[in-house]
Write an enzyme that holds these catalytic residues in place. Sequence first.
Site, PDB file in Angstrom:
ATOM      1  CG  PHE A   1      -0.326   1.800   7.605  1.00  0.00           C
ATOM      2  CD1 PHE A   1       0.057   2.156   9.138  1.00  0.00           C
ATOM      3  CD2 PHE A   1       0.044   2.820   6.719  1.00  0.00           C
ATOM      4  CE1 PHE A   1       0.712   3.200   9.386  1.00  0.00           C
ATOM      5  CE2 PHE A   1       0.134   4.207   7.296  1.00  0.00           C
ATOM      6  CZ  PHE A   1       0.683   4.334   8.582  1.00  0.00           C
TER       7      PHE A   1
ATOM      8  CG  ASN B   1     -11.610  -3.820   7.292  1.00  0.00           C
ATOM      9  OD1 ASN B   1     -11.899  -3.079   7.685  1.00  0.00           O
ATOM     10  ND2 ASN B   1     -11.704  -3.785   5.795  1.00  0.00           N
TER      11      ASN B   1
ATOM     12  CE  LYS C   1       0.638  -3.914  -1.436  1.00  0.00           C
ATOM     13  NZ  LYS C   1      -0.865  -3.887  -0.835  1.00  0.00           N
TER      14      LYS C   1
ATOM     15  CE  LYS D   1     -33.603  -7.941   3.977  1.00  0.00           C
ATOM     16  NZ  LYS D   1     -34.806  -8.823   3.967  1.00  0.00           N
TER      17      LYS D   1
ATOM     18  CG  ASP E   1      -7.098  -7.927  -0.134  1.00  0.00           C
ATOM     19  OD1 ASP E   1      -6.690  -6.529  -0.325  1.00  0.00           O
ATOM     20  OD2 ASP E   1      -6.486  -8.535   1.138  1.00  0.00           O
TER      21      ASP E   1
ATOM     22  CE  LYS F   1       1.690  -7.129   2.567  1.00  0.00           C
ATOM     23  NZ  LYS F   1       0.348  -7.359   3.321  1.00  0.00           N
TER      24      LYS F   1
HETATM   25  N1  CTP Z   1      -4.133  -1.478   0.121  1.00  0.00           N
HETATM   26  C1  CTP Z   1      -4.540  -1.017  -1.015  1.00  0.00           C
HETATM   27  N2  CTP Z   1      -5.249  -1.410  -1.895  1.00  0.00           N
HETATM   28  C2  CTP Z   1      -5.872  -2.756  -1.452  1.00  0.00           C
HETATM   29  C3  CTP Z   1      -5.403  -3.456  -0.619  1.00  0.00           C
HETATM   30  C4  CTP Z   1      -4.423  -2.956   0.395  1.00  0.00           C
HETATM   31  O1  CTP Z   1      -4.060   0.330  -1.084  1.00  0.00           O
HETATM   32  N3  CTP Z   1      -6.839  -3.252  -2.361  1.00  0.00           N
HETATM   33  C5  CTP Z   1      -3.219  -0.841   0.922  1.00  0.00           C
HETATM   34  C6  CTP Z   1      -3.493  -0.912   2.414  1.00  0.00           C
HETATM   35  O2  CTP Z   1      -3.907   0.415   2.617  1.00  0.00           O
HETATM   36  C7  CTP Z   1      -2.269  -1.079   2.932  1.00  0.00           C
HETATM   37  C8  CTP Z   1      -1.180  -1.946   2.352  1.00  0.00           C
HETATM   38  O3  CTP Z   1      -2.033  -1.881   1.025  1.00  0.00           O
HETATM   39  O4  CTP Z   1      -1.233   0.200   3.246  1.00  0.00           O
HETATM   40  C9  CTP Z   1      -1.238  -3.322   2.892  1.00  0.00           C
HETATM   41  O5  CTP Z   1      -2.410  -4.026   2.803  1.00  0.00           O
HETATM   42  P1  CTP Z   1      -2.535  -5.646   2.957  1.00  0.00           P
HETATM   43  O6  CTP Z   1      -3.919  -5.991   2.716  1.00  0.00           O
HETATM   44  O7  CTP Z   1      -1.891  -6.063   4.098  1.00  0.00           O
HETATM   45  O8  CTP Z   1      -1.666  -6.145   1.625  1.00  0.00           O
HETATM   46  P2  CTP Z   1      -1.900  -7.170   0.318  1.00  0.00           P
HETATM   47  O9  CTP Z   1      -1.430  -6.365  -0.757  1.00  0.00           O
HETATM   48  O10 CTP Z   1      -3.326  -7.086   0.385  1.00  0.00           O
HETATM   49  O11 CTP Z   1      -1.306  -8.459   0.949  1.00  0.00           O
HETATM   50  P3  CTP Z   1      -1.756  -9.654   1.636  1.00  0.00           P
HETATM   51  O12 CTP Z   1      -3.413  -9.667   1.615  1.00  0.00           O
HETATM   52  O13 CTP Z   1      -1.027 -10.806   0.924  1.00  0.00           O
HETATM   53  O14 CTP Z   1      -1.433  -9.400   2.977  1.00  0.00           O
END
Ligand code: CTP
Length: 396
Positions: A313, A201, A332, A280, A270, A328
């Site tokens: 965050f 990303n 969490k 490759k 994610d 969230k």
């Molecule tokens: N985070 C994490 N591990 C992951 C994804 C996210 O620790 N696999 C943490 C990020 O570092 C951030 C927080 O979770 O502090 C929020 O991430 P976000 O991607 O917005 O949350 P998600 O739980 O993935 O929810 P959604 O995709 O529904 O927005």
Amino acid sequence: MGRVLLGVSSSIAIYKACELVRELRKAGHEVRVVLSPFSERFISRLTFEALSGHKAYVDWEEDPLLHINLPRWSDLFLIAPCSVNTLSKVALGIGDNLLTTCALSHKGALLVAPAGNVEMYKNPAVQENLRRLREREVTVIEPEEGKLLCEEEGQGRLASVGRLLDWVEYALRPKPLRGKKVLITAGATREFIDSVRFISNLSSGAMGFSLARVFRWYGAQVKVVAGFTTAEEPPEVEVLRVTSAQEMREKVMELKDWADIILMNAAVADYRPSTSFLGKLKKEESLSLELVKNPDILLELGQQKGNKVLIGFALEEEEYLIKRGEEKLIRKNLDALVANPLSVMGEKSYRGVLLLRDGRTFPLQAEDKLKSAEALLLTLTKELLKDLLQVHLKPL
Ligand code: CTP
């Protein structure tokens, strides 16, 4: 901002002091320069007068109390470059010129950034004097290793302008977080499809690295676990590199018991490909990738939270910023969550909302990531850490 008295002594690294004056002023500080007599053979005081916008001094001239008045005016005294000769004189309390006499009468923070030939720097007499300075709580900004102008390799290169600036900011802040250990994650993880391609990303790591800098400024011991980043690393902070979300999880779990505060700022992917091809992948008509869910590191930290302060965050669409952020935060099991609108991604300026567990919200807005990181730290300290960790913001 601060009033910086800059002492420059004779070293070829003096050219970096010119840039330092410019950068200090750009950062909003007022700068006055005092030169050792020999250093004017390298660069005239006129250069420093033009850059600082103030008279620069080599000796007392019209003011016999200059050695009292200059330090009295300043918030801190930085000697950069500090030649081994000036270093030794300051360590021994010798005041044989305006610069060294200013060091004698200066009561605030004193920082020295030595520069010189590696053998001179390693000389036992110089090392002994460095020890003396450290014992007196003078900040020694270690020179860097590398190829020196004299063609020798080793420690002796003046610290970079970026490091010098960071130390000035450090010296100007109170230290309410002294003794606190802070773990910060930063940057983007990479999930490999084959040996050369990956899913990732846009995160640059700028916010995570800025948080690392400002937490150090306020006295915390900081470690960073970073994925891929394009932002400049924070000076004087341990940065541990990882690539994938799984590696990040492993490193964070290894360090979680060390930390009092964890800020999970990394943009963790994610999903990852269910298999990663070694080598490759050859081109075909089409390619289907099966993705599996990555561990949610923050969720796992929240499940074993204990007394730790846990801050997450989240990037959310503007209209759902608070609603989804609050959801969230609870799901969490966090103490706080910073919700940012999608528009923040890749932008220089910053906008977001700090959400606390008790329902209070604090808007955050700043012209860059560093300023926003400091605004966040100050709000966190005042509104959350004060009660959870008994830390108090007092002026220096
Ligand atoms: N985070 C994490 N591990 C992951 C994804 C996210 O620790 N696999 C943490 C990020 O570092 C951030 C927080 O979770 O502090 C929020 O991430 P976000 O991607 O917005 O949350 P998600 O739980 O993935 O929810 P959604 O995709 O529904 O927005």
